[in-house]
Design a protein around this motif. Structure first.
Motif, short mmCIF file in Angstrom:
data_model
loop_
_atom_site.label_atom_id
_atom_site.label_comp_id
_atom_site.label_asym_id
_atom_site.label_seq_id
_atom_site.Cartn_x
_atom_site.Cartn_y
_atom_site.Cartn_z
N THR A 69 -5.22 -2.36 3.30
CA THR A 69 -3.91 -2.29 2.64
C THR A 69 -4.01 -2.75 1.19
O THR A 69 -3.49 -2.08 0.28
CB THR A 69 -2.91 -3.18 3.39
OG1 THR A 69 -3.02 -2.90 4.79
CG2 THR A 69 -1.51 -2.93 2.95
N ALA A 70 -4.69 -3.90 0.98
CA ALA A 70 -4.76 -4.45 -0.38
C ALA A 70 -5.57 -3.54 -1.30
O ALA A 70 -5.18 -3.28 -2.44
CB ALA A 70 -5.38 -5.84 -0.34
N VAL A 71 -6.70 -3.03 -0.79
CA VAL A 71 -7.55 -2.18 -1.63
C VAL A 71 -6.82 -0.88 -1.95
O VAL A 71 -6.84 -0.41 -3.10
CB VAL A 71 -8.90 -1.91 -0.92
CG1 VAL A 71 -9.72 -0.90 -1.68
CG2 VAL A 71 -9.67 -3.19 -0.79
N LEU A 72 -6.15 -0.32 -0.95
CA LEU A 72 -5.40 0.93 -1.17
C LEU A 72 -4.27 0.71 -2.16
O LEU A 72 -4.08 1.52 -3.09
CB LEU A 72 -4.86 1.42 0.18
CG LEU A 72 -4.17 2.77 0.19
CD1 LEU A 72 -5.09 3.86 -0.28
CD2 LEU A 72 -3.67 3.10 1.58
N ALA A 73 -3.54 -0.39 -2.00
CA ALA A 73 -2.42 -0.67 -2.91
C ALA A 73 -2.92 -0.86 -4.34
O ALA A 73 -2.34 -0.32 -5.29
CB ALA A 73 -1.66 -1.90 -2.44
#
Lengths: 257, 183
Positions: free
Chosen positions: B50-54
């Motif tokens: 989630t963090a990397v995608l965001a």
């Protein structure tokens, strides 16, 4: 009569240590960490049982159900290494029961202990340290890296210490290692961590309130939103609350300007 | 620990030339899900993905569409959170399929193939890496293909700073809930 034991060498224990990082690679719902445990302890078993038949028995013995906290598992792995060492020398039923007993009895308590201490305290505390520095230096991107670096160094040092010393202590003291684990210094340091984390969170909250700008509406919205969120936080899942906050914030911002 | 959103987010942002969005996205994901912990057989949503995608989506949108960092992070977070939950479902499937592999390993060991456990552990790591990478690339392609109107949603409210402040309040409330017993 004392039977002469074949001692597991330091090199073998080092290999067990490096393999313990892949403890959860084959995690499954049926046996949980069973294959991971066998993978971790494999160098020790290969060392102790050179005869294929004995080795086969040892391998299948460790494919039974096993689940615990991945970091504290090192204590169990160390204790099982020592117990296997004794069983390889004596070949008695009692020692065999001891190996199975260590895994069966201690898996649950160690998991409960580790989950509340590591997942519940240490990991959020490392996150608080990181967030604290990121928000403190939010004007300067180069200094913001202190946050993740501090969190990484703090968490990794405790994590690697637990894994390495757990294996060493477990091997040396066998099942007596667990007597001092649940009380003592370690337990106390987790209480201090909680207190420090609360102080840091209060600081961040107050800083956010003071930095809210001159608008009276924003100043009043800050504590009101906090109280509303605190009221719902137990009943509403984190993800739902996140979307609710975004939508409420969007409406408020539109209304504010 | 490098897989925590707080560290993975900034690194992903740095790779795309905008670590600032990575810091904000990583911080938010880390603290929003700080109370979601893997107890027993529960699989938490994948906060790293989630963090990397965001971070990646926000950095791309900020550069391509010329929106400011905070206005890019909020829509990126809103669209990445469901991806993290979807990946959790994929991971549950993966973990369920591991049971069959372990049974096969047991049979192989009884037949005398002692190296099979090493081999299967290695394959498990490789398999997880490729499934995660494929999922991330697919999600990234979908997220960046979203229409420009979506990324400019914060222009309607004209107050991305205020929304961000509200998200921070939620984050700190999660921390209090974690460390303080309200009772």
């Amino acid at each position: 009569m004392e039977v002469e034991k074949i001692l597991i060498s330091k090199g073998v224990l080092k290999r067990v240590f490096f393999r313990s990082f892949l403890l959860q690679a084959l995690w499954n719902f049926k046996g949980m960490q069973n294959a991971g445990f066998l993978y971790t302890i494999k160098p020790a078993l290969d060392f102790l049982y050179p005869v294929p038949n004995e080795r086969k028995n040892a391998y299948t013995r460790h494919l039974d159900f096993f689940n615990t906290h991945p970091y504290y598992a090192s204590y169990i792995i160390g204790a099982v290494c020592a117990a296997e060492e004794r069983y390889a020398a004596t070949d008695s039923e009692d020692d065999l029961a001891r190996i199975v007993g260590i895994k069966k009895i201690l898996g649950g308590p160690i998991a409960a202990f580790g989950e509340s201490q590591i997942w519940g305290t240490l990991r959020p505390f490392a996150a608080v340290i990181g967030v604290f520095f990121i928000i403190l230096f939010s004007k300067n991107i180069a200094l913001m890296w202190i946050g993740p670096a501090a969190a990484f160094i703090f968490y990794s040092s405790v994590h690697l210490y637990l894994r390495y010393c757990g294996l060493e202590d477990g091997y040396k003291l066998e099942d007596q290692v667990f007597e001092g684990l649940f009380t003592g210094k370690l337990q106390k340091s987790f209480v201090y961590m909680r207190i420090t984390a609360i102080v840091m969170a209060v600081f961040l909250l107050v800083r956010g309130f003071l930095g809210a700008g001159p608008s009276v509406m924003l100043k009043t919205a800050y504590p009101v939103v906090f109280i509303i969120v605190a009221l719902f936080i137990k009943k509403v899942p984190a993800t739902v609350l996140f979307y609710a906050v975004i939508i409420a914030g969007g409406i408020f911002a539109r209304f504010c300007y | 620990m490098y897989s925590r959103p707080l560290i993975a987010g900034p690194i992903a942002g740095l790779c795309l030339g905008n670590p600032y969005v990575g810091f904000i996205a990583g911080l938010c994901v880390e603290l929003i899900w700080v109370r979601v912990i893997p107890i027993g057989d529960s699989v938490p949503p994948d906060s790293t993905l989630t963090a990397v995608l965001a971070s990646a989506a926000a950095a791309t949108a900020a550069r391509n569409l010329g929106i400011d960092n905070i206005s890019a992070v909020i829509p990126a977070l809103a669209v990445s959170v469901p991806c993290g939950i979807l990946y959790k479902m994929a991971e549950i499937r993966l973990r369920a399929s591991n049971a069959g592999i372990v049974d096969a390993v047991r049979v192989k060991i009884i037949r005398g193939d002692f190296a099979s456990v090493d081999r299967e552990t290695f394959y498990a790591v490789i398999r997880k890496f490729f499934i995660g990478a494929a999922f991330f690339l697919a999600a990234y392609a979908l997220v960046t293909a979203l229409p420009e109107g979506y990324w400019r949603v914060m222009d309607i409210t004209r107050g991305s700073e205020i929304v961000m402040r509200f998200i921070y309040i939620l984050c700190f409330a999660q921390l209090f809930e974690m460390f303080l017993k309200w009772k």
